[in-house]
Design a protein around this motif. Structure first.
Motif, PDB file in Angstrom:
ATOM      1  N   ASP B  45       0.814  -1.224   0.000  1.00  0.00           N
ATOM      2  CA  ASP B  45       0.000   0.000   0.000  1.00  0.00           C
ATOM      3  C   ASP B  45       0.844   1.269   0.000  1.00  0.00           C
ATOM      4  O   ASP B  45       0.397   2.321  -0.458  1.00  0.00           O
ATOM      5  N   THR B  47       3.219   1.954  -1.837  1.00  0.00           N
ATOM      6  CA  THR B  47       3.504   2.372  -3.209  1.00  0.00           C
ATOM      7  C   THR B  47       2.546   3.479  -3.632  1.00  0.00           C
ATOM      8  O   THR B  47       2.936   4.435  -4.297  1.00  0.00           O
ATOM      9  N   LYS B  48       1.265   3.338  -3.213  1.00  0.00           N
ATOM     10  CA  LYS B  48       0.261   4.337  -3.602  1.00  0.00           C
ATOM     11  C   LYS B  48       0.555   5.687  -2.964  1.00  0.00           C
ATOM     12  O   LYS B  48       0.414   6.722  -3.592  1.00  0.00           O
ATOM     13  N   SER B  49       0.973   5.676  -1.693  1.00  0.00           N
ATOM     14  CA  SER B  49       1.173   6.960  -1.012  1.00  0.00           C
ATOM     15  C   SER B  49       2.497   7.623  -1.383  1.00  0.00           C
ATOM     16  O   SER B  49       2.595   8.845  -1.386  1.00  0.00           O
ATOM     17  N   GLY B  51       4.275   6.834  -4.359  1.00  0.00           N
ATOM     18  CA  GLY B  51       4.494   6.811  -5.806  1.00  0.00           C
ATOM     19  C   GLY B  51       4.484   8.178  -6.481  1.00  0.00           C
ATOM     20  O   GLY B  51       5.473   8.549  -7.122  1.00  0.00           O
TER      21      GLY B  51
END
Lengths: 238, 117
Positions: B45, B47-49, B51
């Motif tokens: 998760d 990666t989403k914050s 990226g």
């Protein structure tokens, strides 16, 4: 005239002027690079450096005063190095699928980059601090500067050598690989990313997407390996 | 965005502290890179914050070299005195590294019998 001197003395002591000048020079350099259709020789970093160095010379501003402003940009090199973890993890599957060729290419390439640079520099009898500054030249700039600083080199000299290395890799990779008849985009991309970091990777992306992705893997892995091998090479040879 | 910057700086901070505490020659941010890679694998998760911020930073990586590059003004003497040496080192070593790397890649791939050019 007195008014101008008063404003100048404010600007000369505050970070605002040189921070803004750095961003402005980079934007201008990027436009110039675009006008040359992003030819590797028209490198935006090299053009920015030339513009800013001329400005410093014309205004007789010492580098320390310039860096007082530009240090805010320079500081971002640290977080940028940490951020390389994202493309590395994103490409994990491609790395796993070609793990052994990547490992071999990484060790052979990284060793060659460091050892040939150090030995040729010794043969030319360059001073020790200069040899240290050359040793991480194939690594991405934030890591190369860190290595150079940690081992007693001259980080500002390393910065220039790293950029020149990137340009050499970007300019020579396509003719060399074509002349050798190498058509594997993964091998081509990985080796140019390893030998000439982000500037080589940017060139690889222009030529082929697979080559670009593997260039990114090459530059990230070489950043890690060079930071482990360069101290050993310096210890052994100097 | 704030969270992403906090994570990137936090990893660098831990890296710098570890590098100094253990007197490692490896730069702190490289240890931070390794730490973030481990965190990303343990908790996808993240990666989403991180990226979007990471992409912005990496897309403008070239800009970040400029302040150090301008330091060339202090090294013009060294560069002009030894320009032949620098030219030979950089050309020979960069091309040699590229050839060694591509050669090793293709050799091992062929050895494994998985050459699919």
């Amino acid at each position: 005239m007195n008014e101008v001197a008063r404003i100048w003395s404010y600007l000369a002591t505050e970070p605002l002027l040189w921070l803004t000048a750095t961003l402005g020079a980079y934007l201008l350099a990027d436009q110039i690079a675009l006008a040359f259709r992003r030819h590797p020789l028209a490198n935006p970093v090299l053009i920015s450096v030339a513009i800013l160095a001329s400005l410093l010379f014309a205004t007789r501003t010492p580098y320390d005063a310039y860096f007082g402003g530009a240090q805010f940009i320079h500081f971002m090199l640290g977080p940028a190095t940490v951020a390389l973890a994202l493309p590395l993890v994103a490409n994990l599957r491609a790395i796993r699928e070609t793990a052994l060729p990547i490992l071999a290419a990484l060790i052979a390439g990284s060793l060659t980059a460091i050892v040939t640079a150090v030995l040729i520099a010794i043969a030319f009898e360059l001073p020790a601090s200069v040899i240290v500054s050359i040793s991480p030249k194939s690594t991405t700039a934030p890591v190369a500067l860190g290595i150079s600083e940690a081992l007693g080199g001259l980080p500002t000299l390393t910065a220039v050598l790293v950029i020149l290395t990137g340009i050499i890799g970007a300019v020579t990779v396509t003719p060399i690989m074509n002349a050798l008849g190498i058509r594997d985009w993964r091998a081509r991309g990985f080796s140019v990313g390893l030998a000439s970091h982000g500037i080589g990777a940017a060139r690889a992306f222009q030529v082929n997407d697979v080559a670009g992705a593997f260039a990114g893997i090459g530059l990230a892995l070489n950043a890690i390996v060079t930071s482990l091998l360069a101290p050993i090479a310096i210890y052994l040879f100097i | 965005m704030v969270e992403a910057i906090a994570i990137l700086l936090g990893c660098q901070l831990v890296g710098e502290v570890v590098a100094r505490a253990l007197t490692l020659p490896v730069p702190g941010p490289v240890i931070g890179l390794g730490l973030l890679a481990v965190l990303l694998l343990a908790c996808p998760d993240l990666t989403k914050s991180t990226g979007p911020a990471a992409r912005v930073i990496l897309a403008n990586l070239s800009l970040l070299f400029v302040p150090a590059g301008v330091g060339v003004v202090g090294n013009l003497g060294v560069l002009s005195e030894n320009w032949v040496a620098f030219a030979v080192v950089l050309l020979a070593s960069t091309i040699a590294a590229m050839l060694a790397s591509v050669g090793a890649f293709l050799f091992v791939q062929r050895f494994l019998g998985r050459s699919d050019e």
